[in-house]
Design a protein around this motif. Structure first.
Motif, PDB file in Angstrom:
ATOM      1  N   HIS A  84       0.943  -1.321  -0.174  1.00  0.00           N
ATOM      2  CA  HIS A  84       0.036  -0.173  -0.188  1.00  0.00           C
ATOM      3  C   HIS A  84       0.936   1.166   0.017  1.00  0.00           C
ATOM      4  O   HIS A  84       1.256   1.798   0.994  1.00  0.00           O
ATOM      5  N   ASP A  85       1.188   1.662  -1.110  1.00  0.00           N
ATOM      6  CA  ASP A  85       2.361   2.962  -1.280  1.00  0.00           C
ATOM      7  C   ASP A  85       1.456   4.298  -1.582  1.00  0.00           C
ATOM      8  O   ASP A  85       1.840   5.275  -1.599  1.00  0.00           O
ATOM      9  N   GLY A  86      -0.056   4.004  -2.041  1.00  0.00           N
ATOM     10  CA  GLY A  86      -0.921   4.915  -2.229  1.00  0.00           C
ATOM     11  C   GLY A  86      -0.490   5.887  -3.560  1.00  0.00           C
ATOM     12  O   GLY A  86      -1.451   6.496  -4.037  1.00  0.00           O
ATOM     13  N   LYS A  87       0.331   4.996  -4.469  1.00  0.00           N
ATOM     14  CA  LYS A  87       0.487   5.643  -5.694  1.00  0.00           C
ATOM     15  C   LYS A  87      -0.504   5.107  -6.679  1.00  0.00           C
ATOM     16  O   LYS A  87      -0.564   3.791  -6.805  1.00  0.00           O
ATOM     17  N   PRO A  88      -0.752   5.858  -7.711  1.00  0.00           N
ATOM     18  CA  PRO A  88      -1.838   5.402  -8.812  1.00  0.00           C
ATOM     19  C   PRO A  88      -0.908   4.670  -9.785  1.00  0.00           C
ATOM     20  O   PRO A  88       0.437   4.851  -9.878  1.00  0.00           O
ATOM     21  N   THR A  89      -1.357   3.496 -10.154  1.00  0.00           N
ATOM     22  CA  THR A  89      -0.893   2.559 -11.045  1.00  0.00           C
ATOM     23  C   THR A  89      -1.698   2.621 -12.482  1.00  0.00           C
ATOM     24  O   THR A  89      -2.946   2.124 -12.575  1.00  0.00           O
ATOM     25  N   HIS A 115       6.031   9.510  -8.314  1.00  0.00           N
ATOM     26  CA  HIS A 115       4.770   9.889  -7.800  1.00  0.00           C
ATOM     27  C   HIS A 115       3.703   8.780  -8.179  1.00  0.00           C
ATOM     28  O   HIS A 115       2.560   8.987  -7.645  1.00  0.00           O
ATOM     29  N   ALA A 116       4.012   8.058  -9.184  1.00  0.00           N
ATOM     30  CA  ALA A 116       3.153   6.939  -9.793  1.00  0.00           C
ATOM     31  C   ALA A 116       3.811   5.806 -10.298  1.00  0.00           C
ATOM     32  O   ALA A 116       5.265   6.037 -10.651  1.00  0.00           O
ATOM     33  N   THR A 117       2.977   4.696 -10.602  1.00  0.00           N
ATOM     34  CA  THR A 117       3.640   3.625 -11.072  1.00  0.00           C
ATOM     35  C   THR A 117       3.159   3.395 -12.441  1.00  0.00           C
ATOM     36  O   THR A 117       1.827   3.519 -12.774  1.00  0.00           O
ATOM     37  N   ALA A 118       3.951   2.832 -13.456  1.00  0.00           N
ATOM     38  CA  ALA A 118       3.372   2.477 -14.569  1.00  0.00           C
ATOM     39  C   ALA A 118       3.955   1.123 -15.284  1.00  0.00           C
ATOM     40  O   ALA A 118       5.224   0.923 -14.851  1.00  0.00           O
ATOM     41  N   TRP A 119       3.224   0.370 -15.927  1.00  0.00           N
ATOM     42  CA  TRP A 119       3.627  -0.894 -16.720  1.00  0.00           C
ATOM     43  C   TRP A 119       3.369  -0.622 -18.026  1.00  0.00           C
ATOM     44  O   TRP A 119       2.283   0.033 -18.466  1.00  0.00           O
ATOM     45  N   SER A 120       3.465  -1.831 -18.798  1.00  0.00           N
ATOM     46  CA  SER A 120       3.086  -1.831 -20.145  1.00  0.00           C
ATOM     47  C   SER A 120       3.107  -3.359 -20.461  1.00  0.00           C
ATOM     48  O   SER A 120       3.595  -4.179 -19.950  1.00  0.00           O
TER      49      SER A 120
END
Length: 220
Positions: A84-89, A115-120
């Protein structure tokens, strides 16, 4: 079943066998108290299998398997409530995960920072990221050379707050409770850098708008 047994049965080279055992050890240490050895080895094994049949540089297979397994385990930890890091993914999806989704990922990571996480991911992952897309991103100071085409998995989709699709059509996974958005963009496959620049710039505008909606400050 231990990692050594799993991979010995597939007649891997000794170098790959050793590398995968080392990867399993690192992942076990990273996820201590969250996942057991059996889960970690299973994810590492299935991640290896994802790339084994089409890797253009076989020596990189253990590294790709470790990186993908780690991403999947982070996603699973999020789904199961261990993280739970609170960052939008955000998850960017296209067909081959070689052009549009990789450029969007590059922009998102560059602008969002920590500030946020992204994947592809891709419905039919290619064998390499489009070299012209790499060059187009390099022009504006974003390096995506370390990225690689990969599939999506259920835990990765379920862990995302926002799923951006780019032409994968009916193949795109649908899970309830997730925000979906389709970005209509030309496929850069086979295009020159000159042709890709307008696509790249459109992606930047869309990523900046998405960050604003998510209330994530853009660093660039």
């Amino acid at each position: 079943m231990s990692t050594s047994t799993q991979y010995h049965r597939r007649d891997l080279s000794m170098d790959h066998h050793i590398a995968l055992r080392s990867a399993a050890t690192r992942l076990t240490e990273h996820f201590t108290g969250i996942f057991g050895t059996e889960t970690i080895e299973r994810f590492l094994h299935t991640s290896y299998e994802q790339f084994a049949g089409k890797a253009t540089v076989p020596n990189f297979l253990p590294l790709l398997a470790e990186r993908f397994a780690k991403q999947r385990l982070i996603a699973l930890a999020r789904v199961e409530g261990h993280h739970h890091d609170g960052k939008p993914t955000v998850l960017f999806l296209c067909t081959h995960n070689a052009g549009r989704s990789q450029m969007a990922l590059g922009y998102f990571q560059h602008l969002a920072g920590e500030h946020a996480t992204a994947w592809s991911g891709g419905s039919e992952p290619g064998t390499e990221v489009n070299p012209a897309a790499i060059d187009a991103m390099a022009e504006i100071g974003i390096d995506i050379t370390t990225e690689y085409p990969k599939p999506w998995t259920d835990e990765i989709v379920q862990a995302a707050d926002v799923i951006i699709t780019m032409g994968c059509g009916d193949a795109c996974p649908i899970f309830p409770g997730r925000r979906y958005e389709e970005w209509t963009l030309d496929d850069p496959a086979g295009l020159t850098v000159d042709d890709i620049r307008p696509i790249r710039d459109d992606i930047e505008r869309r990523v900046r708008a998405l960050l604003a909606e998510l209330e994530v400050p853009a660093e660039g």
